[in-house]
Design an enzyme around this catalytic site. Structure first.
Site, PDB file in Angstrom:
ATOM      1  N   HIS A 180      -4.271   5.508   6.758  1.00  0.00           N
ATOM      2  CA  HIS A 180      -3.339   4.900   5.802  1.00  0.00           C
ATOM      3  C   HIS A 180      -3.871   4.995   4.370  1.00  0.00           C
ATOM      4  O   HIS A 180      -3.159   5.448   3.457  1.00  0.00           O
ATOM      5  CB  HIS A 180      -3.105   3.431   6.170  1.00  0.00           C
ATOM      6  CG  HIS A 180      -2.082   2.754   5.324  1.00  0.00           C
ATOM      7  ND1 HIS A 180      -0.741   2.749   5.639  1.00  0.00           N
ATOM      8  CD2 HIS A 180      -2.197   2.059   4.142  1.00  0.00           C
ATOM      9  CE1 HIS A 180      -0.080   2.089   4.699  1.00  0.00           C
ATOM     10  NE2 HIS A 180      -0.932   1.664   3.790  1.00  0.00           N
ATOM     11  N   GLU A 181      -5.116   4.564   4.189  1.00  0.00           N
ATOM     12  CA  GLU A 181      -5.685   4.568   2.834  1.00  0.00           C
ATOM     13  C   GLU A 181      -5.918   5.991   2.324  1.00  0.00           C
ATOM     14  O   GLU A 181      -5.805   6.246   1.127  1.00  0.00           O
ATOM     15  CB  GLU A 181      -6.986   3.766   2.809  1.00  0.00           C
ATOM     16  CG  GLU A 181      -6.829   2.296   3.165  1.00  0.00           C
ATOM     17  CD  GLU A 181      -5.820   1.577   2.277  1.00  0.00           C
ATOM     18  OE1 GLU A 181      -5.659   1.962   1.098  1.00  0.00           O
ATOM     19  OE2 GLU A 181      -5.170   0.634   2.768  1.00  0.00           O
ATOM     20  N   HIS A 216      -2.784   7.199   0.639  1.00  0.00           N
ATOM     21  CA  HIS A 216      -2.692   6.739  -0.751  1.00  0.00           C
ATOM     22  C   HIS A 216      -3.663   7.515  -1.640  1.00  0.00           C
ATOM     23  O   HIS A 216      -3.304   7.962  -2.738  1.00  0.00           O
ATOM     24  CB  HIS A 216      -3.036   5.240  -0.840  1.00  0.00           C
ATOM     25  CG  HIS A 216      -2.023   4.342  -0.211  1.00  0.00           C
ATOM     26  ND1 HIS A 216      -0.672   4.434  -0.471  1.00  0.00           N
ATOM     27  CD2 HIS A 216      -2.175   3.300   0.661  1.00  0.00           C
ATOM     28  CE1 HIS A 216      -0.027   3.506   0.209  1.00  0.00           C
ATOM     29  NE2 HIS A 216      -0.923   2.812   0.904  1.00  0.00           N
TER      30      HIS A 216
END
Length: 339
Positions: A18-19, A22
């Protein structure tokens, strides 16, 4: 101990994916990333490369990407707050998109490992409708009743929906001049064991990763649709909070799946990844969906909603989410430990 290892692996992989979504998107659109961290709490390792500090923290329960100007005003031209809306929106949704991609890859790998039915035929039963029509082993089913076939489930579904009426089966057959397209008509019969309508063909079992990808996409799409439906029911009062689980519940379920084998843990990881993707896009402050909503609002209100005000709104949202997490922990303890 095995449960703890599995739980740490699951949480770390999902959070990292997820990170990283980003992070890599922010880098791609020219946003300055001050820190990329896996884990929460005190740092146990950190290294700075360029503008970004990479850190590993002691608690494997989260992670974050700290971008310049994300929650405050910054004069830096590379700051998040100074970028155009499309770039910022892409960064915000990239985390959830990466979780969806991860789930698809996990499901595809699982299908490749255990095998799945492909559209190539390994056998045509003697005397069956397909045999009488002229279909041969090695043929690949391309269409049934004019509908394109993506998986073996499509073949079964179309034949059964036809209600015993004749079906047209379009196949690809290998020949000296390459593959040729042929169309046959079969009248399905009822399978005495399963009770389904069949034409008497048996598919091959494939372990081809690339052929598994469309199946994985379809499977994850159906799961996301079911999750979205449940969330709609939850927010409209037709769902129940008792169906939700928190960290304690997730670890308990991981323990249950670990006893069955790694493939079950992988399946659970894919489900949790899809959950993270859709929950993070709920339009609530501090979640990615809330950030996107406030960004859209600012398109129409301009500077009436400042970066500092937005940061405070997200902080309030974070506190409320932590309160919800505490409630779920309390609920999980009563459900999974004290029961």
């Amino acid at each position: 101990m095995l449960t703890a290892i599995y739980a740490i692996i699951v949480f770390c992989v999902l959070i990292l994916a997820h990170e990283f979504g980003h992070f890599i998107t922010a880098k791609a659109v020219g946003i300055r990333v001050n820190e990329f961290s896996l884990g929460m709490g005190p740092r146990i390792f950190h290294k700075k490369k360029g503008d970004t500090e990479y850190s590993l923290r002691c608690l494997p329960i989260g992670g974050f990407v700290r971008m310049e100007g994300e929650d405050e005003d910054s004069p830096d031209p590379r700051a998040f707050n100074n970028k155009k809306f499309p770039a910022k929106a892409l960064v915000v949704v990239a985390g959830s998109l990466m979780n969806v991609v991860l789930a698809i890859l996990i499901v595809a790998i699982m299908l490749t490992a255990v095998g799945f039915y492909a559209n190539d035929l390994s056998e045509v039963r003697d005397g069956s409708p397909a045999y009488e029509a002229g279909i041969l082993p090695g043929d690949k089913i391309k269409e049934v009743n004019g509908e394109k076939i993506r998986s073996w489930e499509d073949v079964k579904e179309i034949i059964n929906q036809n209600g015993g009426s004749p079906v047209t089966v379009t196949i690809l057959r290998a020949g000296d001049g390459g593959r040729e397209t042929l169309t046959f008509t079969c009248t399905p019969v009822t399978d005495e064991v399963q009770g389904d309508l069949v034409i008497g063909v048996i598919p091959t079992v494939s372990h081809n990763f690339f052929l598994s990808l469309p199946l994985a996409v379809d499977s994850c799409g159906e799961i996301l649709s079911d999750m979205a439906t449940y969330l709609k029911q939850l927010f409209t009062g037709r769902g129940s909070m008792t169906d939700l689980v928190g960290p304690v519940g997730i670890v308990t379920i991981i323990n249950q799946q670990a006893k069955l084998g790694f493939i079950y843990v992988a399946n659970l990881m894919a489900l949790i990844s899809l959950n993270l993707a859709i929950i993070n896009m709920i339009p609530f402050p501090s979640l990615d969906g809330g950030r996107l909503l406030l960004m859209i609002i600012r398109l129409f209100t301009g500077k009436k909603l400042t970066d500092d005000m937005e940061g405070k709104i997200h902080f309030i949202g974070f506190v409320l989410i932590m309160a919800l997490a505490g409630y779920l922990v309390f609920q999980d303890v009563g459900r999974f430990i004290l029961n």
